[in-house]
Motif scaffolding. Structure first.
Motif, PDB file in Angstrom:
ATOM      1  N   HIS A 167       2.821   9.523   9.807  1.00 27.13           N
ATOM      2  CA  HIS A 167       3.772   8.948   8.850  1.00 27.13           C
ATOM      3  C   HIS A 167       2.969   8.085   7.887  1.00 27.13           C
ATOM      4  N   PRO A 168       3.259   8.157   6.591  1.00 25.89           N
ATOM      5  CA  PRO A 168       2.497   7.332   5.644  1.00 25.89           C
ATOM      6  C   PRO A 168       2.606   5.838   5.933  1.00 25.89           C
ATOM      7  N   GLY A 169       3.688   5.425   6.568  1.00 33.07           N
ATOM      8  CA  GLY A 169       3.826   4.017   6.922  1.00 33.07           C
ATOM      9  C   GLY A 169       2.831   3.592   7.989  1.00 33.07           C
ATOM     10  N   LEU A 219       0.812  -1.221   0.000  1.00 38.95           N
ATOM     11  CA  LEU A 219       0.000   0.000   0.000  1.00 38.95           C
ATOM     12  C   LEU A 219       0.841   1.265   0.000  1.00 38.95           C
ATOM     13  N   ALA A 220       2.063   1.179   0.506  1.00 42.32           N
ATOM     14  CA  ALA A 220       2.938   2.367   0.584  1.00 42.32           C
ATOM     15  C   ALA A 220       4.301   2.026  -0.015  1.00 42.32           C
ATOM     16  N   PRO A 221       4.352   1.815  -1.327  1.00 43.28           N
ATOM     17  CA  PRO A 221       5.612   1.377  -1.944  1.00 43.28           C
ATOM     18  C   PRO A 221       6.742   2.393  -1.843  1.00 43.28           C
ATOM     19  N   ASP A 222       6.406   3.659  -1.619  1.00 48.04           N
ATOM     20  CA  ASP A 222       7.448   4.682  -1.526  1.00 48.04           C
ATOM     21  C   ASP A 222       8.015   4.813  -0.116  1.00 48.04           C
ATOM     22  N   SER A 223       7.423   4.119   0.842  1.00 52.76           N
ATOM     23  CA  SER A 223       7.918   4.153   2.222  1.00 52.76           C
ATOM     24  C   SER A 223       8.722   2.893   2.511  1.00 52.76           C
TER      25      SER A 223
END
Length: 321
Positions: free
Chosen positions: A281-283, A114-118
């Motif tokens: 935090h997006p994570g 869901l959060a590939p950039d994190s």
């Protein structure tokens, strides 16, 4: 003059517990180190904060006067760290999944999708009490466990999201009298001494759950023992003590042992996702979303009619903490 917030944290813990040993366990520090921090704070402030006898610890007048100031400073520090976290969306997020193979690793895997950039990195702590101390110290960001079993002072600085009612199980030597059963009725453990982490300062919430479960059933919690690390040590200690071990149904397989679900009733381990209050935090957002998705898909939060859970845990799992 400046005062180290760590010293204020030590002071607040002792002031709330009025007991140095309990405060040390709460902060996950040695009692000697805690005593040194209190003495240092007293020297820096030029006053005595506690009256100590062999039987009790009480606040002095200056200690009572300091307590609300110390709490405000620590709350401001939490707010500062939370604000700083909002500017660190790109930093790695350290997620304690407790042990490899548990359902929490699946939540982490879904959150990474869901959060590939994190960057979400797994850590392996043992017990939510220990992990909570690491979260508040900033060394990890999130963990999973029994939120109701934490000290109220710790809970006040953390956020939680219910994730799963996890059925509990028992690990038995493969030649144990109950090992041939597909499921073990709880009353069949009467007369047994069951290991549930007693004496481990990182897992008192698990030991407390065991005591509540065993109460009135003729089952004893095994006395404190050194923690067996790794399958080989686990096998050796189980062969030596012959004690069943309280676990959950997802617990990894151990050599020369069998894992059997407990029934009649089905005891449930209430598991929440836990993180520091105020952190953005997006994570964390991805973890919460992943936990919600998996819980919905697999019915993790559907409490079975025959399930057992302590009343205070039931309230927290309904988000009434």
């Amino acid at each position: 003059m400046s005062v180290d917030p760590r010293l204020l944290c030590a002071f607040v813990a002792v002031a709330e517990e009025l007991h140095f040993t309990r405060a040390a366990v709460r902060l996950y520090v040695a009692q000697q180190a805690l005593s040194r921090d209190i003495r240092r704070l007293e020297r820096e402030l030029g006053t005595e904060l506690f009256l100590r006898t062999t039987r009790q610890v009480t606040l002095t007048a200056d200690g009572t006067r300091l307590l609300p100031y110390a709490r405000r400073v620590l709350a401001a520090q939490d707010a500062l760290l939370a604000a700083f976290g909002r500017g660190e969306a790109g930093r790695p997020l350290f997620v304690d999944v407790n042990s490899p193979g548990l359902f929490s690793t699946r939540i982490l895997a879904r959150a990474r999708e869901l959060a590939p950039d994190s960057e979400l990195m797994a850590r392996f702590e043992s017990g939510l009490t220990g992990a909570a101390a690491e979260i508040l110290a900033g060394r990890i960001d999130a963990s999973f466990g029994r939120f109701a079993g934490l000290d109220p002072a710790l809970r006040s600085r953390l956020e939680q999201q219910p994730v799963r009612y996890e059925p509990m199980a028992v690990i038995l030597p493969e030649d144990h009298r109950l090992a041939g059963l597909d499921e073990v009725p709880l009353d069949a453990l009467a007369g047994e001494t069951v290991y549930a982490g007693a004496g481990n300062p990182r897992t008192p919430e698990w030991t407390d759950l065991a005591r509540l479960l065993f109460e009135g059933r003729g089952i004893e919690v095994a006395p404190p023992a050194p923690l067996a690390l790794g399958p080989e040590e686990f096998e050796r200690i189980m062969a030596k003590t012959r004690c069943p071990v309280l676990a959950v149904v997802d617990f990894p397989a151990m050599p020369h042992a069998v894992l059997r679900p407990l029934v009649d009733p089905v005891p449930l381990s209430p598991v929440s996702l836990v993180w520091r209050k105020g952190v953005t935090h997006p994570g964390i957002d991805a973890l919460r979303c992943a936990a919600t998705e998996l819980a919905t898909e697999e019915g993790w939060l559907l409490r079975p009619a025959e399930g057992w859970i302590p009343a205070r845990d039931a309230l927290i799992m309904m988000n009434r903490s």
